[in-house]
Design a protein around this motif. Structure first.
Motif, short mmCIF file in Angstrom:
data_model
loop_
_atom_site.label_atom_id
_atom_site.label_comp_id
_atom_site.label_asym_id
_atom_site.label_seq_id
_atom_site.Cartn_x
_atom_site.Cartn_y
_atom_site.Cartn_z
N GLU A 52 -93.28 -75.19 69.94
CA GLU A 52 -91.92 -75.36 70.44
C GLU A 52 -91.88 -75.97 71.83
OE1 GLU A 52 -89.70 -71.83 71.18
OE2 GLU A 52 -91.34 -70.81 72.22
N ALA A 53 -93.01 -75.99 72.51
CA ALA A 53 -93.07 -76.53 73.87
C ALA A 53 -94.47 -77.10 74.11
CB ALA A 53 -92.78 -75.44 74.89
N TYR A 54 -94.58 -77.89 75.16
CA TYR A 54 -95.85 -78.48 75.55
C TYR A 54 -96.73 -77.41 76.17
CZ TYR A 54 -99.07 -81.71 77.95
OH TYR A 54 -100.17 -82.40 78.39
N PHE A 55 -97.97 -77.28 75.68
CA PHE A 55 -98.90 -76.33 76.28
C PHE A 55 -99.91 -77.08 77.12
CE2 PHE A 55 -102.91 -73.84 76.16
CZ PHE A 55 -102.45 -72.72 76.86
N ILE A 75 -94.21 -75.87 78.76
CA ILE A 75 -93.21 -76.75 79.35
C ILE A 75 -92.26 -77.25 78.27
CG2 ILE A 75 -92.84 -78.82 80.76
CD1 ILE A 75 -95.78 -78.60 81.63
N PRO A 76 -90.96 -77.03 78.40
CA PRO A 76 -90.01 -77.47 77.36
C PRO A 76 -89.96 -78.99 77.24
CG PRO A 76 -88.84 -76.69 79.31
CD PRO A 76 -90.28 -76.34 79.52
N TYR A 77 -89.73 -79.45 76.02
CA TYR A 77 -89.63 -80.89 75.75
C TYR A 77 -88.22 -81.43 75.99
CZ TYR A 77 -94.11 -80.70 73.18
OH TYR A 77 -95.43 -80.56 72.82
N ASP A 78 -87.30 -80.59 76.41
CA ASP A 78 -85.88 -80.96 76.43
C ASP A 78 -85.59 -82.28 77.12
OD1 ASP A 78 -85.80 -78.49 75.31
OD2 ASP A 78 -84.58 -77.54 76.85
N ASP A 404 -94.02 -84.59 85.46
CA ASP A 404 -94.29 -85.70 84.56
C ASP A 404 -93.43 -85.64 83.30
OD1 ASP A 404 -96.21 -86.64 86.28
OD2 ASP A 404 -97.90 -85.79 85.18
N LEU A 405 -93.19 -84.43 82.81
CA LEU A 405 -92.42 -84.25 81.59
C LEU A 405 -90.92 -84.11 81.88
CD1 LEU A 405 -95.27 -83.86 80.48
CD2 LEU A 405 -94.37 -82.08 78.99
N HIS A 406 -90.53 -84.40 83.14
CA HIS A 406 -89.14 -84.41 83.56
C HIS A 406 -88.48 -83.04 83.40
CE1 HIS A 406 -89.80 -88.62 81.76
NE2 HIS A 406 -90.08 -88.66 83.05
N ALA A 407 -89.29 -81.98 83.51
CA ALA A 407 -88.74 -80.63 83.44
C ALA A 407 -88.29 -80.20 84.83
CB ALA A 407 -89.78 -79.66 82.90
N ALA A 408 -87.20 -79.46 84.87
CA ALA A 408 -86.66 -79.01 86.15
C ALA A 408 -87.68 -78.12 86.86
CB ALA A 408 -85.36 -78.24 85.94
#
Length: 419
Positions: A52-55, A75-78, A404-408
């Motif tokens: 469900e998310a990046y590990f 890290i969420p992919y949102d 990098d993954l644009h997560a807050a």
């Protein structure tokens, strides 16, 4: 008056569906690079990922000795795609089950059979490895629970046995010995030196010296006979394992740091004869240097990272580099065909694609928070000073990956405490 679809796409436009299976280092790097390179093209990027998310595996072993790390690794992919665009880039959670020439089947909790079409498919399914080095859980909550279980087991154990002296075994031994210098840490390896013989002896010797400086007992040329019962689960308690020579080793907690494997069973549906697609000895997907499947029937299917049989070492740096090469090749293929607005595999044959030829390997292994050993691309071996000066801390690496993954920045709280 021109007719537009609900998404604002002219009905005559051929939208190229690029399906990436796997949302780890290789898959995510490819998706982000593709989004940048094909912003001007009618491309829809879809990632099919079982989690469900990046590990972020770089911190997996630190998480079993420091309690506050585990939650930061998911890290969420949102916000992965900066601009979903009118073609709708997306991430779908599901498990790949079967591959066909122009679609795949996948399973979810809600439905065992689902379909995704593609014009181009990139398999970035990676490899599996015993927990906690590579988390095999599908949800962040389960993954965090596993990390904390190992964390508690290490805290309670007086003697920890690590079986395997590759990068995982060496790094985990260093983490435990650094955090708990009072514990007895034993590392057993079945060769005369740590790591594989692809690396210089000075690199392998230096790693042993650093471990022994931390108090780790390194036993070489011994093969541990694993118990018949499945795995070496934490919480089993004190046990005595024997080596092939009969040596008895008593410990309270055991980690198996070997057993990397590749699963490509999903390819059995693609062709009757899989010899050109799957290596029967290793299960790796056979690829050309362009990273396309070696089978000439499927030039639109690529495989990158751990899952392919490219001769480079299976390191994250190579997975990311292969992803960038594949992104450029896909852009070239689509630009060549976009004016025809149709799928035509025959047009791909004469196109010259970029080949992936890896450079000499740079290998760095952390040994606790303050130690490490590095072999440069030129064969030079460096010890702790290089790690302290040039290698970023794991905390910095994890924080950078969120960016990098644009997560807050505060998005680590996306998983509520009561989950």
């Amino acid at each position: 008056m021109s007719v537009m679809s609900a998404a604002g796409i002219p009905p005559s436009t051929k939208v190229y569906n690029i399906l990436i299976v796997g949302g780890s280092k290789a898959g995510v790097t490819l998706a982000m690079e593709l989004e940048r390179l094909t912003a001007h093209l009618p491309v829809r990027i879809t990632i099919l990922e079982k989690r469900e998310a990046y590990f972020h595996t770089v911190g997996a072993l630190r998480a079993v000795v420091q309690k506050n790390v585990a939650r930061k690794l998911w890290i969420p992919y949102d916000n992965l795609f900066k601009n979903n665009g009118r073609y709708g880039h997306t991430v779908i959670q599901g498990v790949l089950t079967r591959v066909f020439p122009f679609h795949v089947e996948y399973a979810t909790i809600e439905a065992p059979v689902n379909f995704l079409p593609f014009d181009y498919l990139v398999l970035a399914t990676g490899s599996t490895y015993p927990d906690p080095a590579k988390m095999n859980s599908f949800t962040a909550a389960q993954g965090i629970e596993i990390s904390l279980l190992y964390y508690q087991s290490i805290r309670e154990a007086a003697r920890v046995l690590l079986i395997g002296g590759g990068p995982v075994g060496v790094e985990l031994a260093g983490e435990i010995a650094t955090e708990y210098p009072e514990k007895r840490v034993i590392l057993v390896h079945n060769q005369s030196k740590l790591f594989l013989d692809d690396y210089k002896d000075s690199f392998r010797d230096r790693a042993r010296e650093e471990l022994e400086a931390l108090g780790v007992q390194v036993i070489l040329n011994e093969k541990v006979i694993l118990p018949e019962e499945k795995g070496l689960e934490p919480g089993y308690g004190t046990r005595i394992l024997r080596t092939a020579s009969g040596r008895a080793i008593e410990s309270d907690l055991q980690f198996c740091c070997t057993g990397i494997s590749v699963d490509t069973h999903f390819m059995q549906s693609l062709a009757d004869n899989l010899v050109q697609i799957v290596d029967p000895n290793t299960n790796h997907l056979r690829v050309r240097l362009t990273l396309q499947l070696r089978d000439p029937r499927f030039p639109h299917i690529f495989a990158i990272g751990d899952v392919n049989d490219h001769p480079c070492f299976k390191l994250a740096v190579h997975a990311a580099a292969q992803a960038r090469v594949t992104a450029r090749n896909l852009k070239h293929l689509i630009e060549h065909d976009v004016s025809h607005q149709r799928r035509d595999l025959a047009r791909m044959a004469p196109l010259r694609l970029e080949e992936y030829r890896d450079k000499a390997n740079l290998m760095t292994v952390s040994i606790g928070r303050h130690r490490g050993v590095t072999q440069s691309r030129f064969g030079l071996v460096f010890g702790n000073w290089y790690s302290r000066i040039f290698k970023p801390t794991k905390a910095t690496v994890v924080d950078t990956r969120w960016k990098d993954l644009h997560a807050a920045k505060d998005a680590a709280n996306w998983l509520s405490e009561d989950n």
